[in-house]
Design a protein around this motif. Structure first.
Motif, PDB file in Angstrom:
ATOM      1  N   ASN A 184       5.306   7.117  10.013  1.00 37.08           N
ATOM      2  CA  ASN A 184       4.957   6.057  10.951  1.00 37.08           C
ATOM      3  C   ASN A 184       3.944   5.120  10.318  1.00 37.08           C
ATOM      4  O   ASN A 184       3.204   5.512   9.422  1.00 37.08           O
ATOM      5  CB  ASN A 184       4.328   6.646  12.223  1.00 37.08           C
ATOM      6  N   PHE A 185       3.931   3.896  10.823  1.00 35.67           N
ATOM      7  CA  PHE A 185       2.877   2.954  10.454  1.00 35.67           C
ATOM      8  C   PHE A 185       2.613   2.037  11.632  1.00 35.67           C
ATOM      9  O   PHE A 185       3.459   1.894  12.520  1.00 35.67           O
ATOM     10  CB  PHE A 185       3.253   2.142   9.202  1.00 35.67           C
ATOM     11  N   VAL A 186       1.448   1.450  11.662  1.00 34.38           N
ATOM     12  CA  VAL A 186       1.084   0.465  12.674  1.00 34.38           C
ATOM     13  C   VAL A 186       1.032  -0.888  11.982  1.00 34.38           C
ATOM     14  O   VAL A 186       0.351  -1.051  10.962  1.00 34.38           O
ATOM     15  CB  VAL A 186      -0.275   0.808  13.324  1.00 34.38           C
ATOM     16  N   ALA A 187       1.771  -1.850  12.522  1.00 30.15           N
ATOM     17  CA  ALA A 187       1.848  -3.178  11.900  1.00 30.15           C
ATOM     18  C   ALA A 187       0.516  -3.904  11.996  1.00 30.15           C
ATOM     19  O   ALA A 187      -0.122  -3.919  13.045  1.00 30.15           O
ATOM     20  CB  ALA A 187       2.938  -4.011  12.559  1.00 30.15           C
TER      21      ALA A 187
ATOM     22  N   ASN B 214       0.843  -1.204   0.000  1.00 31.26           N
ATOM     23  CA  ASN B 214       0.000   0.000   0.000  1.00 31.26           C
ATOM     24  C   ASN B 214       0.874   1.247   0.000  1.00 31.26           C
ATOM     25  O   ASN B 214       1.753   1.394   0.853  1.00 31.26           O
ATOM     26  CB  ASN B 214      -0.911   0.024   1.231  1.00 31.26           C
ATOM     27  N   LEU B 215       0.618   2.147  -0.929  1.00 36.24           N
ATOM     28  CA  LEU B 215       1.376   3.386  -1.021  1.00 36.24           C
ATOM     29  C   LEU B 215       1.080   4.253   0.199  1.00 36.24           C
ATOM     30  O   LEU B 215      -0.061   4.630   0.444  1.00 36.24           O
ATOM     31  CB  LEU B 215       1.023   4.127  -2.313  1.00 36.24           C
ATOM     32  N   ILE B 216       2.107   4.543   0.980  1.00 39.13           N
ATOM     33  CA  ILE B 216       1.964   5.327   2.203  1.00 39.13           C
ATOM     34  C   ILE B 216       2.352   6.783   1.956  1.00 39.13           C
ATOM     35  O   ILE B 216       1.697   7.701   2.428  1.00 39.13           O
ATOM     36  CB  ILE B 216       2.850   4.740   3.333  1.00 39.13           C
ATOM     37  N   VAL B 217       3.446   6.986   1.223  1.00 41.90           N
ATOM     38  CA  VAL B 217       3.936   8.323   0.920  1.00 41.90           C
ATOM     39  C   VAL B 217       4.308   8.361  -0.553  1.00 41.90           C
ATOM     40  O   VAL B 217       4.926   7.432  -1.073  1.00 41.90           O
ATOM     41  CB  VAL B 217       5.184   8.668   1.764  1.00 41.90           C
TER      42      VAL B 217
END
Length: 195
Positions: A143-146, A125-128
């Motif tokens: 940041n991300f949540v696993a 998934n594209l985050i940035v």
């Protein structure tokens, strides 16, 4: 100091030491070869990195270029995700163990040129998107949540051209409760020393 106080102080010290060790371990970089120094690239030049030959990382979408120290003022070895042919869609990825629900901090340095930009993905998934830094190497974070016991991190060249990346790190973010326990342990130690 009586035996009860001595035992309490010892237990506080042991708890604080154990939590300190856990905090250090929790903040260790989860990425292998995030500084891209494990493979030798020519000084002042670059080398094509074919798929599956970069230590710790998978190469996808073609090839990337290993940048040697001094090439385009590189202060250390780094990667050009667009390769030597300035290709869009090429990049690198790596999977690592994570804890479901745990928050993680991703940090990395970027240097782009001629309109190049980089995208970052977590589990596909594209985050940035559109990460660029014309003419200056710049640190970026997100940041991300696993959501799984294993997480895949990918960086992709979106616009081709110069898309250098370096110093990739993924670390868990300490939970407030853990930090509070560490703080209480330190406070208890200070109070005991004053007594």
């Amino acid at each position: 100091m009586d035996l009860t106080h001595s035992m309490r102080l010892r237990n506080i010290l042991l708890t604080t030491a154990a939590l300190s060790v856990l905090a250090v371990q929790a903040n260790a970089n989860l990425v292998v070869n995030g500084d891209f120094e494990a493979d030798a690239f020519p000084v002042g030049s670059f080398a094509v990195v074919p798929p599956a030959t970069l230590t710790g990382w998978n190469v996808f979408g073609g090839t990337v270029a290993g940048i040697g120290v001094g090439y385009l003022s590189a202060p250390s070895q780094e990667l050009d995700l667009s390769g030597i042919t300035d290709t869009s869609g090429s990049g690198i990825d790596q999977s690592f163990a994570t804890v479901v629900g745990q928050q993680y901090l991703v940090t990395f340095d970027v240097y782009t040129g001629n309109g190049g930009s980089i995208g970052a993905k977590i589990d596909g998934n594209l985050i940035v998107s559109g990460i660029d830094s014309p003419a200056v190497r710049t640190p970026y974070t997100f940041n991300f949540v696993a959501s799984n016991a294993s997480t895949n991190l990918a960086f992709v060249s979106e616009q081709g051209h110069i898309t250098h990346i370096d110093n990739v790190s993924v670390e868990s973010v300490p939970e407030p409760a853990s930090m509070a326990v560490l703080g209480l342990g330190a406070l208890a130690l200070r109070r005991k020393k004053k007594a």
